[in-house]
Scaffold this active site. Sequence first.
Site, PDB file in Angstrom:
ATOM      1  N   ASP A  42       0.829  -1.096   0.242  1.00  0.00           N
ATOM      2  CA  ASP A  42       0.257  -0.031  -0.113  1.00  0.00           C
ATOM      3  C   ASP A  42       0.937   1.291   0.151  1.00  0.00           C
ATOM      4  O   ASP A  42       2.063   1.270   0.451  1.00  0.00           O
ATOM      5  CB  ASP A  42      -0.970   0.085   1.085  1.00  0.00           C
ATOM      6  CG  ASP A  42      -2.355   0.831   0.880  1.00  0.00           C
ATOM      7  OD1 ASP A  42      -2.150   1.388  -0.139  1.00  0.00           O
ATOM      8  OD2 ASP A  42      -3.109   0.534   1.716  1.00  0.00           O
ATOM      9  N   GLY A  43       0.140   2.202  -0.334  1.00  0.00           N
ATOM     10  CA  GLY A  43       1.074   3.659  -0.396  1.00  0.00           C
ATOM     11  C   GLY A  43       0.745   4.369   0.747  1.00  0.00           C
ATOM     12  O   GLY A  43       0.373   3.801   1.921  1.00  0.00           O
TER      13      GLY A  43
ATOM     14  N   ASP B  89       0.726   8.668   2.921  1.00  0.00           N
ATOM     15  CA  ASP B  89       0.899   9.863   2.749  1.00  0.00           C
ATOM     16  C   ASP B  89       2.088  10.601   3.299  1.00  0.00           C
ATOM     17  O   ASP B  89       2.598  11.572   2.918  1.00  0.00           O
ATOM     18  CB  ASP B  89      -0.516  10.807   3.050  1.00  0.00           C
ATOM     19  CG  ASP B  89      -1.554  10.218   2.448  1.00  0.00           C
ATOM     20  OD1 ASP B  89      -1.778  10.457   1.047  1.00  0.00           O
ATOM     21  OD2 ASP B  89      -2.651   9.458   3.127  1.00  0.00           O
TER      22      ASP B  89
ATOM     23  N   LYS C 183      -1.916   7.457   6.576  1.00  0.00           N
ATOM     24  CA  LYS C 183      -2.730   7.068   5.247  1.00  0.00           C
ATOM     25  C   LYS C 183      -4.039   7.629   5.142  1.00  0.00           C
ATOM     26  O   LYS C 183      -4.523   8.199   6.307  1.00  0.00           O
ATOM     27  CB  LYS C 183      -2.636   5.514   5.158  1.00  0.00           C
ATOM     28  CG  LYS C 183      -1.531   4.855   4.904  1.00  0.00           C
ATOM     29  CD  LYS C 183      -1.357   3.407   4.849  1.00  0.00           C
ATOM     30  CE  LYS C 183      -2.518   3.050   3.780  1.00  0.00           C
ATOM     31  NZ  LYS C 183      -2.589   3.579   2.601  1.00  0.00           N
ATOM     32  N   GLY C 184      -4.826   7.346   4.188  1.00  0.00           N
ATOM     33  CA  GLY C 184      -6.054   7.895   4.156  1.00  0.00           C
ATOM     34  C   GLY C 184      -6.272   9.085   2.980  1.00  0.00           C
ATOM     35  O   GLY C 184      -7.433   9.482   3.067  1.00  0.00           O
ATOM     36  N   GLY C 185      -5.373   9.441   2.285  1.00  0.00           N
ATOM     37  CA  GLY C 185      -5.340  10.452   1.182  1.00  0.00           C
ATOM     38  C   GLY C 185      -6.477   9.927   0.366  1.00  0.00           C
ATOM     39  O   GLY C 185      -7.294  10.945  -0.347  1.00  0.00           O
TER      40      GLY C 185
ATOM     41  N   GLU D  46      -7.884  -0.409   4.233  1.00  0.00           N
ATOM     42  CA  GLU D  46      -6.551  -0.540   4.224  1.00  0.00           C
ATOM     43  C   GLU D  46      -5.944  -1.017   5.491  1.00  0.00           C
ATOM     44  O   GLU D  46      -4.926  -1.843   5.647  1.00  0.00           O
ATOM     45  CB  GLU D  46      -5.792   0.839   3.636  1.00  0.00           C
ATOM     46  CG  GLU D  46      -6.152   1.229   2.406  1.00  0.00           C
ATOM     47  CD  GLU D  46      -5.702   2.668   2.066  1.00  0.00           C
ATOM     48  OE1 GLU D  46      -5.408   3.078   0.887  1.00  0.00           O
ATOM     49  OE2 GLU D  46      -5.652   3.577   3.021  1.00  0.00           O
TER      50      GLU D  46
ATOM     51  N   LYS E 150       7.876  11.950   0.867  1.00  0.00           N
ATOM     52  CA  LYS E 150       7.030  11.715   2.045  1.00  0.00           C
ATOM     53  C   LYS E 150       7.717  11.242   3.122  1.00  0.00           C
ATOM     54  O   LYS E 150       6.891  11.171   4.151  1.00  0.00           O
ATOM     55  CB  LYS E 150       5.851  10.796   1.413  1.00  0.00           C
ATOM     56  CG  LYS E 150       5.072  10.991   0.364  1.00  0.00           C
ATOM     57  CD  LYS E 150       4.076   9.978  -0.190  1.00  0.00           C
ATOM     58  CE  LYS E 150       3.194  10.279  -1.108  1.00  0.00           C
ATOM     59  NZ  LYS E 150       2.353   9.107  -1.703  1.00  0.00           N
TER      60      LYS E 150
HETATM   61  C1  5RP Z   1      -5.546   6.028   0.134  1.00  0.00           C
HETATM   62  C2  5RP Z   1      -4.030   5.939   0.779  1.00  0.00           C
HETATM   63  C3  5RP Z   1      -2.955   6.348  -0.415  1.00  0.00           C
HETATM   64  O1  5RP Z   1      -2.180   5.077  -0.291  1.00  0.00           O
HETATM   65  C4  5RP Z   1      -2.044   7.505  -0.100  1.00  0.00           C
HETATM   66  O2  5RP Z   1      -2.922   8.606  -0.197  1.00  0.00           O
HETATM   67  C5  5RP Z   1      -1.064   7.551  -1.072  1.00  0.00           C
HETATM   68  O3  5RP Z   1      -1.434   7.907  -2.316  1.00  0.00           O
HETATM   69  P1  5RP Z   1      -0.807   8.046  -3.596  1.00  0.00           P
HETATM   70  O4  5RP Z   1       0.101   6.716  -3.599  1.00  0.00           O
HETATM   71  O5  5RP Z   1      -1.602   8.340  -4.671  1.00  0.00           O
HETATM   72  O6  5RP Z   1       0.301   9.161  -3.226  1.00  0.00           O
HETATM   73  O7  5RP Z   1      -3.631   5.941   2.073  1.00  0.00           O
HETATM   74  O8  5RP Z   1      -6.340   5.949   1.255  1.00  0.00           O
END
Ligand code: 5RP
Length: 235
Positions: free
Chosen positions: A91-92, A94, A104-106, A113, A131
Amino acid sequence: MLMTDRTKKVSTDEKKAVGEFAAGIVEDGMVVGLGTGSTTAYAIQALGRRVKEGLNIKGIPTSFQARMIAIECGVPLTILAQDPVVDIAIDGADQVDNDMFVIKGGGGAHTSEKIVACSARQFVVLVDEIKLLDILDHPVPLEVMPDALQLVERQVSELGGKPVLRMAIQKDGPVITDNGNCIIDADFGKIVKPDRLALDLSKCVGVIEHGIFDNAYKIFIGKTDGSIEVLTRKH
Ligand code: 5RP
């Protein structure tokens, strides 16, 4: 189906590199948590290419977005009820600090997640180097039941935060999550003790889940020079 694509809007070479690197560590037979966002989208697409070459995996999407990308790329899917132990969740994020606390949660998907990440033997977080900070200062996303918005605003203020209701783009009114809830972005400025704040936010009535994660096993950092740095949890 045509969809507005967050991937294209914020795409960078680092995100692509780190997403594809993460897809490379997935092994045959694994159940894989498929995160949400533009970075993970690259990982899912790369997994789709590996599946076409014969990799046998099952993915558990963390959002509508992740599910759609996986279906488009041909990644076979399952659900936690069927496969409750996830081998690896990718997972990614923020923001990430040096102690491997993660915000997280962007994309408003942090509740699913977190459920998938906590079901995983290994939770791997993908970020580009911008980041990574010494001290987190990103507003913390809170998934909030609509009826509890005012109550949560009050509780966040009492904790010293500034609550902002996340508004939708191309729709009037607030962002509505995949679970039918709202998102409050709670700005606490510099978060010196993320573990303490996570505990306090867990106690807020009406907050379904907050976006502070403390269970990353590895963090893959995509650097501007094209390399990938790996942080691994020591304890
Ligand atoms: C979604 C998230 C994403 O993983 C987080 O916002 C990062 O997004 P990106 O990879 O587009 O920068 O938590 O809820």
